[in-house]
Write a protein that holds these residues in place. Structure first.
Motif, PDB file in Angstrom:
ATOM      1  N   TYR A 221     -40.162 -20.836  13.351  1.00  0.00           N
ATOM      2  CA  TYR A 221     -39.170 -20.250  14.269  1.00  0.00           C
ATOM      3  C   TYR A 221     -37.966 -19.728  13.477  1.00  0.00           C
ATOM      4  O   TYR A 221     -37.484 -18.612  13.710  1.00  0.00           O
ATOM      5  CB  TYR A 221     -38.734 -21.301  15.303  1.00  0.00           C
ATOM      6  CG  TYR A 221     -37.914 -20.716  16.430  1.00  0.00           C
ATOM      7  CD1 TYR A 221     -38.517 -20.299  17.608  1.00  0.00           C
ATOM      8  CD2 TYR A 221     -36.534 -20.547  16.321  1.00  0.00           C
ATOM      9  CE1 TYR A 221     -37.771 -19.737  18.641  1.00  0.00           C
ATOM     10  CE2 TYR A 221     -35.784 -19.997  17.336  1.00  0.00           C
ATOM     11  CZ  TYR A 221     -36.407 -19.596  18.495  1.00  0.00           C
ATOM     12  OH  TYR A 221     -35.663 -19.031  19.507  1.00  0.00           O
TER      13      TYR A 221
ATOM     14  N   TYR B 179     -28.881 -20.774  14.151  1.00  0.00           N
ATOM     15  CA  TYR B 179     -28.298 -19.503  13.692  1.00  0.00           C
ATOM     16  C   TYR B 179     -27.311 -18.917  14.703  1.00  0.00           C
ATOM     17  O   TYR B 179     -26.373 -18.209  14.310  1.00  0.00           O
ATOM     18  CB  TYR B 179     -29.390 -18.481  13.312  1.00  0.00           C
ATOM     19  CG  TYR B 179     -30.253 -18.011  14.456  1.00  0.00           C
ATOM     20  CD1 TYR B 179     -29.962 -16.850  15.148  1.00  0.00           C
ATOM     21  CD2 TYR B 179     -31.375 -18.748  14.846  1.00  0.00           C
ATOM     22  CE1 TYR B 179     -30.755 -16.428  16.203  1.00  0.00           C
ATOM     23  CE2 TYR B 179     -32.164 -18.346  15.899  1.00  0.00           C
ATOM     24  CZ  TYR B 179     -31.850 -17.194  16.578  1.00  0.00           C
ATOM     25  OH  TYR B 179     -32.623 -16.779  17.635  1.00  0.00           O
TER      26      TYR B 179
ATOM     27  N   ASP C 212     -29.985 -30.130  20.193  1.00  0.00           N
ATOM     28  CA  ASP C 212     -31.359 -29.709  20.491  1.00  0.00           C
ATOM     29  C   ASP C 212     -32.240 -30.929  20.706  1.00  0.00           C
ATOM     30  O   ASP C 212     -32.021 -31.995  20.126  1.00  0.00           O
ATOM     31  CB  ASP C 212     -31.925 -28.837  19.361  1.00  0.00           C
ATOM     32  CG  ASP C 212     -33.085 -27.984  19.834  1.00  0.00           C
ATOM     33  OD1 ASP C 212     -32.848 -26.809  20.189  1.00  0.00           O
ATOM     34  OD2 ASP C 212     -34.228 -28.488  19.885  1.00  0.00           O
TER      35      ASP C 212
ATOM     36  N   ARG D  70     -28.831 -20.363  24.900  1.00  0.00           N
ATOM     37  CA  ARG D  70     -29.580 -19.106  24.758  1.00  0.00           C
ATOM     38  C   ARG D  70     -31.077 -19.402  24.672  1.00  0.00           C
ATOM     39  O   ARG D  70     -31.531 -20.080  23.747  1.00  0.00           O
ATOM     40  CB  ARG D  70     -29.106 -18.358  23.510  1.00  0.00           C
ATOM     41  CG  ARG D  70     -29.843 -17.059  23.254  1.00  0.00           C
ATOM     42  CD  ARG D  70     -29.160 -16.284  22.134  1.00  0.00           C
ATOM     43  NE  ARG D  70     -29.801 -15.013  21.867  1.00  0.00           N
ATOM     44  CZ  ARG D  70     -30.728 -14.834  20.923  1.00  0.00           C
ATOM     45  NH1 ARG D  70     -31.113 -15.844  20.165  1.00  0.00           N
ATOM     46  NH2 ARG D  70     -31.269 -13.646  20.744  1.00  0.00           N
TER      47      ARG D  70
HETATM   48  C1  LIG Z   1     -36.655 -20.593  22.395  1.00  0.00           C
HETATM   49  S1  LIG Z   1     -35.765 -21.808  21.496  1.00  0.00           S
HETATM   50  C2  LIG Z   1     -34.119 -21.083  21.443  1.00  0.00           C
HETATM   51  C3  LIG Z   1     -33.344 -21.520  20.216  1.00  0.00           C
HETATM   52  C4  LIG Z   1     -31.990 -20.794  20.020  1.00  0.00           C
HETATM   53  N1  LIG Z   1     -31.090 -21.065  21.131  1.00  0.00           N
HETATM   54  C5  LIG Z   1     -32.167 -19.284  19.852  1.00  0.00           C
HETATM   55  O1  LIG Z   1     -31.439 -18.527  20.511  1.00  0.00           O
HETATM   56  O2  LIG Z   1     -32.997 -18.891  19.029  1.00  0.00           O
HETATM   57  C6  LIG Z   1     -35.551 -23.084  22.721  1.00  0.00           C
HETATM   58  C7  LIG Z   1     -34.864 -24.335  22.157  1.00  0.00           C
HETATM   59  O3  LIG Z   1     -34.443 -25.148  23.257  1.00  0.00           O
HETATM   60  C8  LIG Z   1     -34.697 -26.508  22.933  1.00  0.00           C
HETATM   61  N2  LIG Z   1     -34.820 -27.252  24.190  1.00  0.00           N
HETATM   62  C9  LIG Z   1     -35.772 -27.111  25.147  1.00  0.00           C
HETATM   63  N3  LIG Z   1     -35.574 -27.985  26.147  1.00  0.00           N
HETATM   64  C10 LIG Z   1     -34.468 -28.697  25.816  1.00  0.00           C
HETATM   65  C11 LIG Z   1     -33.755 -29.764  26.445  1.00  0.00           C
HETATM   66  N4  LIG Z   1     -34.163 -30.268  27.612  1.00  0.00           N
HETATM   67  N5  LIG Z   1     -32.648 -30.249  25.839  1.00  0.00           N
HETATM   68  C12 LIG Z   1     -32.233 -29.743  24.641  1.00  0.00           C
HETATM   69  N6  LIG Z   1     -32.882 -28.738  23.987  1.00  0.00           N
HETATM   70  C13 LIG Z   1     -33.977 -28.221  24.572  1.00  0.00           C
HETATM   71  C14 LIG Z   1     -35.990 -26.457  22.128  1.00  0.00           C
HETATM   72  O4  LIG Z   1     -36.186 -27.620  21.355  1.00  0.00           O
HETATM   73  C15 LIG Z   1     -35.787 -25.188  21.298  1.00  0.00           C
HETATM   74  O5  LIG Z   1     -35.190 -25.450  20.060  1.00  0.00           O
END
Ligand SMILES: C[S@@+](CC[C@H](N)C(=O)[O-])C[C@H]1O[C@@H](n2cnc3c(N)ncnc32)[C@H](O)[C@@H]1O
Length: 219
Positions: A21, A62, A78, A117
């Motif tokens: 990722y 990032y 996260d 995001r």
């Molecule tokens: C698609 S990635 C987005 C990462 C970053 N915000 C970006 O813009 O690239 C989704 C992230 O949300 C986190 N996530 C999903 N459900 C979550 C939760 N219930 N609490 C905290 N983090 C969560 C995942 O572990 C993952 O790292």
């Protein structure tokens, strides 16, 4: 699928995918100039506050780092411990914690801003109100929220499941998410819906909602 099973799949999925990722998306903000513009507007609103700003579902960090570059005292949270480890390694000057967005270990009103995001997309639809109640609890009066998510412009349904490589995921109706945020006690400042042509990966709309916690709550 139960809530805990859903969360386990999301956490394990992002644990396995963390390095890939970061490689794929770590420099991707330049490909999403409208996302970056909203992050810039959010940074202008929260910069200089006395409390920190939390990047919820920060992944490899990032976006948290982008906020920091814009002069914001940002930290990240996260679900995935591998994402948190990678974020700490890549950005050693920023604080990152492992935790769940529905239950953040910070006191009431302790944030000047909260950004999330593309991370509510893995929330089971019935749990979204609890997540927004938590965002409201965490924000100080007058604090700002920037919520960005894969979206649907059809408000007939709240959640539109889509095929996601890492974990079960939903596109959200922009209108219905805005209504849920209002029900949680937040006020809309601005919204942007980006056309599907600008999403190089899936061709989805993207919703960007800027809300704030009222300075004084009505009784
Ligand atoms: C698609 S990635 C987005 C990462 C970053 N915000 C970006 O813009 O690239 C989704 C992230 O949300 C986190 N996530 C999903 N459900 C979550 C939760 N219930 N609490 C905290 N983090 C969560 C995942 O572990 C993952 O790292």
């Amino acid at each position: 699928m139960g809530e805990l099973e859903h969360m386990r799949r999301t956490r394990d999925g992002y644990d396995s995918a963390a390095a890939q990722y970061l490689q794929l998306f770590g420099n991707s903000l330049r490909e999403y100039p409208l996302d970056d513009a909203m992050i810039g507007a959010f940074a202008d609103l929260v910069r200089g506050g006395s409390r920190p700003v939390l990047d919820v579902g920060c992944g490899p960090g990032y976006v948290t780092d982008r906020l920091r570059a814009l002069g914001v005292r940002a930290r990240g949270l996260d679900l995935s411990s591998e994402m948190v480890a990678l974020a700490r390694e890549t950005f050693p000057d920023i604080e990152f914690e492992q935790g769940r967005m529905a239950e953040v270990a910070l006191p009431d009103g302790s944030l000047d801003g909260l950004l999330s995001r593309s991370s509510i997309i893995h929330t089971p639809p019935g749990d979204l109100p609890a997540v927004f109640a938590e965002f409201h609890r965490l924000l100080a009066p007058g604090g700002h929220l920037l919520l960005t998510f894969q979206a649907h412009v059809d408000d007939a349904e709240l959640a539109w499941p889509f095929d996601h490589k890492v974990a079960p995921a939903y596109r959200w109706s922009v209108g219905r998410v805005a209504a849920l945020l209002r029900e949680a006690g937040l006020q809309e400042t601005a919204r942007m819906v980006v056309a599907p042509e600008l999403d190089p990966i899936r061709g989805f709309h993207y919703g960007h909602l800027l809300f704030r916690k009222p300075v004084t709550e009505s009784m």
